[in-house]
Design a protein around this motif. Structure first.
Motif, PDB file in Angstrom:
ATOM      1  N   ASN A  30       0.862  -1.285  -0.008  1.00 53.69           N
ATOM      2  CA  ASN A  30      -0.083   0.129  -0.138  1.00 53.69           C
ATOM      3  C   ASN A  30       0.886   1.289   0.184  1.00 53.69           C
ATOM      4  OD1 ASN A  30      -2.921  -0.893   0.230  1.00 53.69           O
ATOM      5  ND2 ASN A  30      -1.971  -1.943   1.701  1.00 53.69           N
ATOM      6  N   GLY A  31       1.971   1.092   0.465  1.00 54.99           N
ATOM      7  CA  GLY A  31       2.868   2.394   0.831  1.00 54.99           C
ATOM      8  C   GLY A  31       3.511   2.678  -0.902  1.00 54.99           C
ATOM      9  N   LEU A  32       3.831   1.554  -1.502  1.00 56.76           N
ATOM     10  CA  LEU A  32       4.161   1.620  -3.069  1.00 56.76           C
ATOM     11  C   LEU A  32       3.087   2.406  -3.784  1.00 56.76           C
ATOM     12  CD1 LEU A  32       6.232  -1.468  -3.687  1.00 56.76           C
ATOM     13  CD2 LEU A  32       6.960   0.912  -3.787  1.00 56.76           C
ATOM     14  N   ILE A  33       1.863   1.992  -3.597  1.00 58.07           N
ATOM     15  CA  ILE A  33       0.626   2.510  -4.239  1.00 58.07           C
ATOM     16  C   ILE A  33       0.534   4.120  -4.179  1.00 58.07           C
ATOM     17  CG2 ILE A  33      -1.693   2.703  -4.402  1.00 58.07           C
ATOM     18  CD1 ILE A  33      -1.855  -0.426  -4.283  1.00 58.07           C
ATOM     19  N   ILE A  34       0.878   4.287  -2.656  1.00 57.48           N
ATOM     20  CA  ILE A  34       0.507   5.856  -2.458  1.00 57.48           C
ATOM     21  C   ILE A  34       1.755   6.487  -3.149  1.00 57.48           C
ATOM     22  CG2 ILE A  34       0.896   7.506  -0.485  1.00 57.48           C
ATOM     23  CD1 ILE A  34      -0.230   5.278   1.335  1.00 57.48           C
ATOM     24  N   VAL A  35       3.010   6.186  -3.057  1.00 56.56           N
ATOM     25  CA  VAL A  35       4.056   6.792  -3.604  1.00 56.56           C
ATOM     26  C   VAL A  35       4.039   6.917  -5.201  1.00 56.56           C
ATOM     27  CG1 VAL A  35       6.549   6.828  -4.270  1.00 56.56           C
ATOM     28  CG2 VAL A  35       5.639   6.192  -1.991  1.00 56.56           C
ATOM     29  N   ILE A  36       3.803   5.807  -5.826  1.00 53.26           N
ATOM     30  CA  ILE A  36       3.558   5.772  -7.226  1.00 53.26           C
ATOM     31  C   ILE A  36       2.596   6.652  -7.847  1.00 53.26           C
ATOM     32  CG2 ILE A  36       3.036   4.055  -9.244  1.00 53.26           C
ATOM     33  CD1 ILE A  36       4.363   1.862  -7.597  1.00 53.26           C
ATOM     34  N   THR A  37       1.402   6.570  -7.317  1.00 54.25           N
ATOM     35  CA  THR A  37       0.196   7.318  -7.668  1.00 54.25           C
ATOM     36  C   THR A  37       0.149   8.818  -7.396  1.00 54.25           C
ATOM     37  OG1 THR A  37      -1.032   6.823  -5.470  1.00 54.25           O
ATOM     38  CG2 THR A  37      -1.404   5.402  -7.448  1.00 54.25           C
ATOM     39  N   LYS A  38       1.262   9.211  -6.642  1.00 54.86           N
ATOM     40  CA  LYS A  38       1.447  10.591  -6.159  1.00 54.86           C
ATOM     41  C   LYS A  38       2.433  11.174  -7.290  1.00 54.86           C
ATOM     42  CE  LYS A  38       1.011  14.144  -3.380  1.00 54.86           C
ATOM     43  NZ  LYS A  38      -0.385  15.148  -3.502  1.00 54.86           N
ATOM     44  N   VAL A  39       3.619  10.443  -7.647  1.00 54.48           N
ATOM     45  CA  VAL A  39       4.582  11.068  -8.093  1.00 54.48           C
ATOM     46  C   VAL A  39       4.465  10.893  -9.721  1.00 54.48           C
ATOM     47  CG1 VAL A  39       6.274  10.809  -6.289  1.00 54.48           C
ATOM     48  CG2 VAL A  39       6.278   8.802  -8.160  1.00 54.48           C
ATOM     49  N   GLU A  40       3.787   9.875 -10.269  1.00 55.96           N
ATOM     50  CA  GLU A  40       3.630   9.966 -11.655  1.00 55.96           C
ATOM     51  C   GLU A  40       2.654  10.497 -12.276  1.00 55.96           C
ATOM     52  OE1 GLU A  40       5.428   8.061 -14.112  1.00 55.96           O
ATOM     53  OE2 GLU A  40       6.850   7.822 -12.726  1.00 55.96           O
ATOM     54  N   PRO A  41       2.993  11.285 -13.148  1.00 54.88           N
ATOM     55  CA  PRO A  41       2.053  12.096 -13.899  1.00 54.88           C
ATOM     56  C   PRO A  41       0.659  11.473 -14.539  1.00 54.88           C
ATOM     57  CG  PRO A  41       4.024  12.752 -14.323  1.00 54.88           C
ATOM     58  CD  PRO A  41       4.270  11.517 -13.792  1.00 54.88           C
ATOM     59  N   VAL A  42       1.214  10.262 -15.379  1.00 56.28           N
ATOM     60  CA  VAL A  42       0.121   9.409 -16.018  1.00 56.28           C
ATOM     61  C   VAL A  42      -1.009   8.931 -15.027  1.00 56.28           C
ATOM     62  CG1 VAL A  42       1.304   7.131 -15.804  1.00 56.28           C
ATOM     63  CG2 VAL A  42      -0.199   7.743 -17.750  1.00 56.28           C
ATOM     64  N   LEU A  43      -0.724   8.908 -13.680  1.00 53.25           N
ATOM     65  CA  LEU A  43      -1.413   8.029 -12.860  1.00 53.25           C
ATOM     66  C   LEU A  43      -2.565   9.263 -12.070  1.00 53.25           C
ATOM     67  CD1 LEU A  43       0.662   5.302 -11.307  1.00 53.25           C
ATOM     68  CD2 LEU A  43      -0.888   5.191 -13.264  1.00 53.25           C
ATOM     69  N   GLN A  44      -2.334  10.349 -12.429  1.00 51.22           N
ATOM     70  CA  GLN A  44      -3.184  11.693 -11.893  1.00 51.22           C
ATOM     71  C   GLN A  44      -4.627  11.423 -12.524  1.00 51.22           C
ATOM     72  OE1 GLN A  44      -1.580  12.900  -9.448  1.00 51.22           O
ATOM     73  NE2 GLN A  44       0.153  11.488 -10.046  1.00 51.22           N
ATOM     74  N   THR A  45      -5.277  10.411 -11.998  1.00 51.18           N
ATOM     75  CA  THR A  45      -6.645  10.457 -12.460  1.00 51.18           C
ATOM     76  C   THR A  45      -7.523  10.016 -11.181  1.00 51.18           C
ATOM     77  OG1 THR A  45      -6.561   7.837 -12.729  1.00 51.18           O
ATOM     78  CG2 THR A  45      -5.945   9.512 -14.603  1.00 51.18           C
ATOM     79  N   PRO A  46      -8.710  10.356 -11.354  1.00 50.62           N
ATOM     80  CA  PRO A  46      -9.768  10.080 -10.273  1.00 50.62           C
ATOM     81  C   PRO A  46      -9.656   8.639  -9.627  1.00 50.62           C
ATOM     82  CG  PRO A  46     -10.840  11.285 -11.989  1.00 50.62           C
ATOM     83  CD  PRO A  46      -9.757  10.832 -12.442  1.00 50.62           C
ATOM     84  N   MET A  47      -9.525   7.520 -10.414  1.00 53.26           N
ATOM     85  CA  MET A  47      -9.258   6.181  -9.840  1.00 53.26           C
ATOM     86  C   MET A  47      -8.229   5.903  -9.139  1.00 53.26           C
ATOM     87  SD  MET A  47      -9.463   2.539 -12.109  1.00 53.26           S
ATOM     88  CE  MET A  47      -7.601   2.635 -12.278  1.00 53.26           C
ATOM     89  N   TYR A  48      -6.930   6.593  -9.396  1.00 51.23           N
ATOM     90  CA  TYR A  48      -5.944   6.444  -8.764  1.00 51.23           C
ATOM     91  C   TYR A  48      -5.908   7.401  -7.415  1.00 51.23           C
ATOM     92  CZ  TYR A  48      -4.210   3.297 -12.389  1.00 51.23           C
ATOM     93  OH  TYR A  48      -4.113   2.340 -12.996  1.00 51.23           O
ATOM     94  N   PHE A  49      -6.377   8.461  -7.505  1.00 53.60           N
ATOM     95  CA  PHE A  49      -6.370   9.283  -6.506  1.00 53.60           C
ATOM     96  C   PHE A  49      -7.477   8.665  -5.305  1.00 53.60           C
ATOM     97  CE2 PHE A  49      -9.373  12.159  -4.024  1.00 53.60           C
ATOM     98  CZ  PHE A  49      -8.630  13.263  -3.372  1.00 53.60           C
ATOM     99  N   PHE A  50      -8.453   7.899  -5.588  1.00 52.76           N
ATOM    100  CA  PHE A  50      -9.084   7.380  -4.610  1.00 52.76           C
ATOM    101  C   PHE A  50      -8.560   6.120  -4.391  1.00 52.76           C
ATOM    102  CE2 PHE A  50     -13.093   8.675  -7.117  1.00 52.76           C
ATOM    103  CZ  PHE A  50     -13.456   9.816  -6.305  1.00 52.76           C
ATOM    104  N   LEU A  51      -7.647   5.305  -5.108  1.00 52.96           N
ATOM    105  CA  LEU A  51      -6.932   4.214  -4.778  1.00 52.96           C
ATOM    106  C   LEU A  51      -5.708   4.651  -3.663  1.00 52.96           C
ATOM    107  CD1 LEU A  51      -6.241   1.115  -5.128  1.00 52.96           C
ATOM    108  CD2 LEU A  51      -4.940   1.803  -7.224  1.00 52.96           C
ATOM    109  N   ARG A  52      -4.991   5.835  -3.986  1.00 52.82           N
ATOM    110  CA  ARG A  52      -4.097   6.379  -3.030  1.00 52.82           C
ATOM    111  C   ARG A  52      -4.815   6.607  -1.605  1.00 52.82           C
ATOM    112  NH1 ARG A  52      -2.421   9.969  -6.054  1.00 52.82           N
ATOM    113  NH2 ARG A  52      -3.618  11.852  -5.179  1.00 52.82           N
ATOM    114  N   ASN A  53      -6.102   7.148  -1.557  1.00 54.47           N
ATOM    115  CA  ASN A  53      -6.594   7.310  -0.134  1.00 54.47           C
ATOM    116  C   ASN A  53      -6.981   6.040   0.389  1.00 54.47           C
ATOM    117  OD1 ASN A  53      -7.183  10.240   0.573  1.00 54.47           O
ATOM    118  ND2 ASN A  53      -7.135  10.091  -1.708  1.00 54.47           N
TER     119      ASN A  53
END
Length: 294
Positions: A30-53
């Motif tokens: 879960n820590g990797l998901i938080i880091v990846i979805t925060k720093v990668e521009p391609v993952l700045q979508t609503p789905m990954y925003f919810f996944l990070r939270n």
């Protein structure tokens, strides 16, 4: 006295090692998901925003329960103060109810993406996403405060042995003195609202999603969509199903052993499966490779 697994003296070492590996996996995945979805521009979508939270919530949720279980298994000390028990109870149900609501929000996000793709950017804008996440956290406050009050306002004058792995509703009600019928009924109604309502809303979303997928031309595209959403649905069913069985089953069919098994499933198994189910079949696995190369 929080007995936990004290009835399995020969398995203490094995259980400690197993739960330590699982907890490390939960924190890492879960820590990797938080880091990846925060720093990668391609993952700045609503789905990954919810996944990070959601991943952040999973870390908090398991950290309320697992560290204490590990300490108990390692030191063999099972004492817990009344205040610590109440704090654990309150924190656990705050995280648990928030997770139910956030899973509902994520199901709604997928429903809009699949069933209303043209309106998706308009409906799921950043402001709406933030409001849905904040709403998931804020809306649970009355429920978990009321639950904590209903349980810990009861007099505990009998045995001090809590036969469970954490401070939970049923074991605490067993230790209470006097008539607890009103409290039990109130708890049942609250659990019905915060458990069954999200479950039904999630099921409605997935029924609409599956109906839309069936209309997709081409077997390959349909199979890919089914493999993605069926795996998500399995995790949801596993988590909510175990919770509903635990808290809504009749007292006559209640089993302490089964309670512990179901509790382990929805506090350890589903949190470690989530990073795999929600991400490894998606494009953020490629983002992970890119991040590691950097």
């Amino acid at each position: 006295m929080l007995l936990g697994f004290s009835d399995l003296p020969n398995l203490q070492g094995f259980l400690f090692g197993l739960l330590l590996i699982i907890y490390t996996g939960i924190l890492t995945g879960n820590g990797l998901i938080i880091v990846i979805t925060k720093v990668e521009p391609v993952l700045q979508t609503p789905m990954y925003f919810f996944l990070r939270n959601f991943s952040f919530l999973e870390i908090c949720y398991t950290s309320v329960i697992l560290p204490r279980i590990l300490v108990c298994l390692w030191t063999q000390k099972v004492n817990i103060s009344f205040t610590a028990c109440a704090a654990q109870f309150c924190a656990f149900f705050m995280m648990g109810i928030t997770e139910n609501f956030l899973l509902t929000v994520m199901a709604y996000d997928r429903y809009v993406a699949i069933c209303k793709p043209l309106n998706y950017p308009l409906i799921m804008n950043h402001k709406m996403c933030v409001c849905l996440v904040v709403g998931s956290w804020v809306s649970v406050i009355p429920f978990h405060i009321l639950l904590t009050y209903l349980i810990f306002s009861l007099p505990f004058c009998g045995s001090k042995k809590l036969d469970h792995i954490f401070c939970d509703i049923r074991p605490l009600l067993k230790l209470a003195c006097g008539d607890t019928s009103v409290n039990e009924f109130s708890v049942y109604v609250i659990v019905l609202i915060v458990g069954m309502l999200p479950f039904l809303l999630i099921m409605c979303s997935y029924v609409k999603i599956i109906t839309t997928i069936l209309k997709v031309p081409g077997t390959k595209g349909r199979f890919k969509a089914f493999s993605t959403y069926s795996s998500n649905l399995i995790v949801v069913l596993l988590y909510l199903g175990c919770g509903i069985i635990t808290y809504l089953q009749p007292s006559s069919s209640h089993s302490v052993g089964l309670d512990k098994v179901f509790s382990i499933i929805y506090t350890t198994v589903t949190p470690i499966l989530n990073p795999i189910i929600y991400s490894l079949h998606n494009k953020d696995v490629f983002a992970l490779k890119k991040l590691l190369r950097k």
